[in-house]
Motif scaffolding. Sequence first.
Motif, PDB file in Angstrom:
ATOM      1  N   ALA A  38       0.757  -1.177   0.094  1.00 37.50           N
ATOM      2  CA  ALA A  38      -0.016   0.047  -0.057  1.00 37.50           C
ATOM      3  C   ALA A  38       0.862   1.233   0.054  1.00 37.50           C
ATOM      4  O   ALA A  38       0.357   2.395  -0.553  1.00 37.50           O
ATOM      5  N   THR A 238      -0.151  -8.532   3.134  1.00 38.85           N
ATOM      6  CA  THR A 238       0.214  -7.262   2.043  1.00 38.85           C
ATOM      7  C   THR A 238      -0.629  -6.442   2.732  1.00 38.85           C
ATOM      8  O   THR A 238      -2.065  -6.650   3.417  1.00 38.85           O
ATOM      9  N   THR A 239      -0.203  -5.137   2.787  1.00 41.51           N
ATOM     10  CA  THR A 239      -1.132  -4.022   3.389  1.00 41.51           C
ATOM     11  C   THR A 239      -1.818  -3.631   2.245  1.00 41.51           C
ATOM     12  O   THR A 239      -2.781  -2.544   2.538  1.00 41.51           O
ATOM     13  N   ASP A 241      -3.815  -4.543  -1.805  1.00 41.44           N
ATOM     14  CA  ASP A 241      -4.862  -5.688  -2.226  1.00 41.44           C
ATOM     15  C   ASP A 241      -4.358  -6.841  -2.367  1.00 41.44           C
ATOM     16  O   ASP A 241      -3.597  -7.248  -3.233  1.00 41.44           O
ATOM     17  N   PRO A 242      -5.099  -7.775  -1.801  1.00 40.83           N
ATOM     18  CA  PRO A 242      -4.557  -9.107  -1.681  1.00 40.83           C
ATOM     19  C   PRO A 242      -4.609  -9.895  -3.090  1.00 40.83           C
ATOM     20  O   PRO A 242      -3.611 -10.642  -3.309  1.00 40.83           O
ATOM     21  N   HIS A 261      -3.608 -12.434   2.833  1.00 43.54           N
ATOM     22  CA  HIS A 261      -4.287 -11.882   3.720  1.00 43.54           C
ATOM     23  C   HIS A 261      -3.929 -10.175   3.918  1.00 43.54           C
ATOM     24  O   HIS A 261      -2.865  -9.974   3.556  1.00 43.54           O
ATOM     25  N   ARG A 262      -5.054  -9.579   4.243  1.00 41.34           N
ATOM     26  CA  ARG A 262      -4.570  -8.239   4.243  1.00 41.34           C
ATOM     27  C   ARG A 262      -4.051  -7.778   5.650  1.00 41.34           C
ATOM     28  O   ARG A 262      -4.716  -8.280   6.821  1.00 41.34           O
TER      29      ARG A 262
END
Length: 272
Positions: A38, A238-239, A241-242, A261-262
């Motif tokens: 992100a 991930t911070t 978009d998965p 996962h986010r």
Amino acid sequence: MTGSPIGVFDSGLGGLTVAREILDQLPQESVLYLGDTARTPYGPRPIAQVRRYALECLDRLVDHGVKALVIACNSASAAVLADARERYDVPVVEVIRPAVRRSMAVTRSGRIGVISTQATHQSRAYLDSFVAAPPGVQVWSQPCPRFVELVEEGVTSGPEVIETARAYLAPLQEQQIDTLILGCTHYPLLTSALQYVLGEEVTLVSSAAATAADLFRVLTDGGLLAGPDHRPEHQWLTTGDPQGFTFLARRFLGPEVEQVHRAFVGRAEERV
């Protein structure tokens, strides 16, 4: 803690090249990967901002109970290594010094080039790491910001890559380097193009492979290796978009990336 995962952090996707090397060299180990997609790229950001973002992500991994941290990002390693080793009770491995040691082991002429992001170049982290190099070793640093963009666009071959590589590498070729450090974890995906431009007489040193080897040493010396019967479980965070992360991560790593996962990190008022 031997069965706990290894926390691997990167500003985006490039650290997956390090994760790939860890899975290959330490197949019994579990990996917990966090990519700050992100807020990527870190390369053009001020060092203070990179430091804050990196520590927020590392804090998150430590909260998950990892037994070691790998800062799989050259920009973050340059900005935060000393702070991280004071802040956490687990070993911290980074990508700069292992690559420097490897380059000095393989160079024949002592003429070494480093390519990296703008932030890593400006930090002089690689040049400073050569301070104890033997007499006769000379190092030249070249920022290559467009390379990260190309890799994350999925463009790792073709005319644009070759043209960009020729432009970036020309100053290093003029210095007659015989060894090139790929000082960004995205760059191993450009190995074929870089070798094509430089020729076979130049040895490429991947910070990803050197870092995995250093992690092996640290875990072995600390008695932290997982047992031979340990069944590894990998997690991918991930911070951003998965779905987008999953698509690109499978290009970097392969089918080991199953579910992403986010993760939410950062200050409450600006959380991503």
